[in-house]
Design a protein around this motif. Structure first.
Motif, PDB file in Angstrom:
ATOM      1  N   MET A  17       0.874  -1.173   0.000  1.00 31.46           N
ATOM      2  CA  MET A  17       0.000   0.000   0.000  1.00 31.46           C
ATOM      3  C   MET A  17       0.909   1.221   0.000  1.00 31.46           C
ATOM      4  N   LEU A  18       0.377   2.372  -0.420  1.00 33.46           N
ATOM      5  CA  LEU A  18       1.188   3.596  -0.395  1.00 33.46           C
ATOM      6  C   LEU A  18       0.258   4.798  -0.248  1.00 33.46           C
ATOM      7  N   HIS A  19       0.376   5.488   0.885  1.00 32.57           N
ATOM      8  CA  HIS A  19      -0.437   6.674   1.133  1.00 32.57           C
ATOM      9  C   HIS A  19       0.483   7.899   1.164  1.00 32.57           C
ATOM     10  N   ILE A  20       0.049   8.978   0.543  1.00 37.16           N
ATOM     11  CA  ILE A  20       0.841  10.214   0.564  1.00 37.16           C
ATOM     12  C   ILE A  20       0.167  11.197   1.517  1.00 37.16           C
ATOM     13  N   LEU A  21       0.926  11.608   2.548  1.00 45.72           N
ATOM     14  CA  LEU A  21       0.339  12.436   3.610  1.00 45.72           C
ATOM     15  C   LEU A  21       0.555  13.918   3.378  1.00 45.72           C
ATOM     16  N   GLY A  22       1.616  14.275   2.657  1.00 48.71           N
ATOM     17  CA  GLY A  22       1.888  15.705   2.464  1.00 48.71           C
ATOM     18  C   GLY A  22       3.229  15.907   1.785  1.00 48.71           C
ATOM     19  N   ARG A  23       3.554  17.181   1.552  1.00 52.17           N
ATOM     20  CA  ARG A  23       4.817  17.514   0.880  1.00 52.17           C
ATOM     21  C   ARG A  23       5.657  18.365   1.815  1.00 52.17           C
ATOM     22  N   ARG A  24       6.940  18.025   1.957  1.00 52.58           N
ATOM     23  CA  ARG A  24       7.831  18.789   2.832  1.00 52.58           C
ATOM     24  C   ARG A  24       8.367  20.010   2.088  1.00 52.58           C
ATOM     25  N   ALA A  25       9.017  20.904   2.851  1.00 53.92           N
ATOM     26  CA  ALA A  25       9.549  22.129   2.251  1.00 53.92           C
ATOM     27  C   ALA A  25      10.581  21.820   1.159  1.00 53.92           C
ATOM     28  N   ASP A  26      11.327  20.683   1.302  1.00 56.48           N
ATOM     29  CA  ASP A  26      12.354  20.353   0.295  1.00 56.48           C
ATOM     30  C   ASP A  26      11.767  19.647  -0.929  1.00 56.48           C
ATOM     31  N   GLY A  27      10.424  19.547  -0.998  1.00 55.28           N
ATOM     32  CA  GLY A  27       9.784  18.948  -2.176  1.00 55.28           C
ATOM     33  C   GLY A  27       9.510  17.454  -2.026  1.00 55.28           C
ATOM     34  N   TYR A  28      10.226  16.776  -1.110  1.00 56.22           N
ATOM     35  CA  TYR A  28       9.988  15.346  -0.889  1.00 56.22           C
ATOM     36  C   TYR A  28       8.637  15.127  -0.208  1.00 56.22           C
TER      37      TYR A  28
END
Ligand SMILES: C[C@](O)(CO)[C@H](O)COP(=O)(O)OP(=O)(O)OC[C@H]1O[C@@H](n2ccc(N)nc2=O)[C@H](O)[C@@H]1O
Ligand SMILES: Nc1ncnc2c1ncn2[C@@H]1O[C@H](COP(=O)(O)OP(=O)(O)OP(=O)(O)O)[C@@H](O)[C@H]1O
Length: 291
Positions: A17-28
């Motif tokens: 499974m793969l959930h995306i929670l958000g984006r960090r300031a460095d783009g990752y």
């Protein structure tokens, strides 16, 4: 004098499974994902060089020698350990590139562990995993070699023990760039965090699936074809898709039924990677010789 070669596997992984929670300031991107290994992958041979050179003797089309993750991993380990030794390296490439099954990352991890053994540097797995993270978000899980629930950008790992079914992995004939998918404005980036336990079932979702399916009709077609037989999922950012089966025979049967239009392979899921099983056998053999 010729030195004996050390031969080690570089297995594939799946993101169950793969959930995306958000984006960090460095783009990752902050993720939650469940990694399991496959008993299927590339193979590397290593031989010692006394002159400090790192030479990869197998070319990968489109990847210059010095950009290959194998060479980068070897040089990073030289820098960290301060060794004066080098290595000749040969690669038998089996895993598709840009397939989301971690081929490049796994080659890098096998290089770190293989050369750490050959050069006898004594660097522990924690430091190797930290070194590997500098080469790619997926390298640490391959260095540690245990199925894991991953958080952060993929580097905070909690070992888990999901079931180990047989998988049919389909390989759509497209190479997907991870960076391209993560920069798509339509990507879901607001999934809510979930708890590690109970281990999420293999058939929960991958947040990249909608964006990858829209950009690559070949991936959508593979998902739809496999869904006629079982739950089908994208791994990583694709292109590969997979389904789980209780036996090899059942996975083989579906593989044959789809073989006219789709290529793929059947492999067992494993919670201890082939690489680590091979290294364990090696250290048992070594201690038997010295006892
Ligand atoms: C999606 C996964 O395959 C899940 O296992 C991995 O997180 C990707 O790992 P990877 O292929 O080793 O990726 P990297 O080489 O570290 O990153 C490639 C590119 O993907 C994007 N990237 C990658 C991982 C992450 N957590 N967030 C990102 O935004 C970044 O733009 C980065 O430049
Ligand atoms: N040894 C290597 N094997 C494969 N790709 C490599 C290697 N070294 C560098 N690369 C580069 O890394 C890119 C990604 O390759 P890789 O096979 O890891 O993709 P992937 O399976 O999509 O990875 P992931 O699941 O980690 O996103 C390739 O397109 C290639 O340019």
């Amino acid at each position: 004098m010729t030195h004996p070669r050390l031969t080690l596997p570089a297995p594939a992984k799946l993101n169950l499974m793969l959930h995306i929670l958000g984006r960090r300031a460095d783009g990752y991107h902050e993720l939650q994902t469940l990694f399991q290994f496959l008993d299927y992958g590339d193979e590397l041979d290593f031989a010692l060089r006394q002159d400090g050179e790192i030479r990869l003797h197998t070319e990968i089309e489109g990847v210059p020698h010095d950009s290959n993750l194998i060479v980068k991993a070897a040089r990073k380990l030289q820098d960290l350990s301060g060794t004066a030794l080098g290595a000749d390296i040969w690669l038998r490439k089996v895993l598709p590139m840009g397939g989301g099954i971690g081929g490049g990352s796994s080659d890098a991890a096998t290089t770190l562990l293989g050369l750490n053994h050959l050069w006898n540097t004594g660097i522990d797995v924690d430091r190797l995993a930290a070194l590997g993270l500098g080469l790619g978000a997926d390298v640490p899980v391959f260095v540690r070699g245990h199925a894991a629930f991953a958080e952060g950008v993929g580097e905070i790992l909690t070992p888990v023990e999901p079931e180990e079914p047989w998988y049919l992995v389909l390989i759509p004939q497209v190479s997907v760039s991870t960076a391209e998918i993560f920069s798509d404005p339509l990507l879901t980036r607001d999934s809510l965090p979930i708890k590690v336990r109970p281990v999420p079932k293999g058939n929960s979702r991958n947040d990249c699936e909608a964006v990858v399916s829209r950009r690559y009709p070949e991936v959508l077609n593979a998902l739809n074809s496999l869904k006629k037989f079982t739950e089908a999922r994208l791994t990583g950012t694709g292109s590969c898709v997979f389904g789980a089966f209780p036996s090899k025979a059942e996975a083989d049967k579906v593989s044959h039924l789809l073989a006219e239009t789709l290529t793929g392979f059947v492999a067992k899921g494993s919670n201890i990677s082939m690489l680590h099983r091979t290294l364990q056998n090696l250290s048992q053999e070594t201690s038997a010789i010295h006892s």
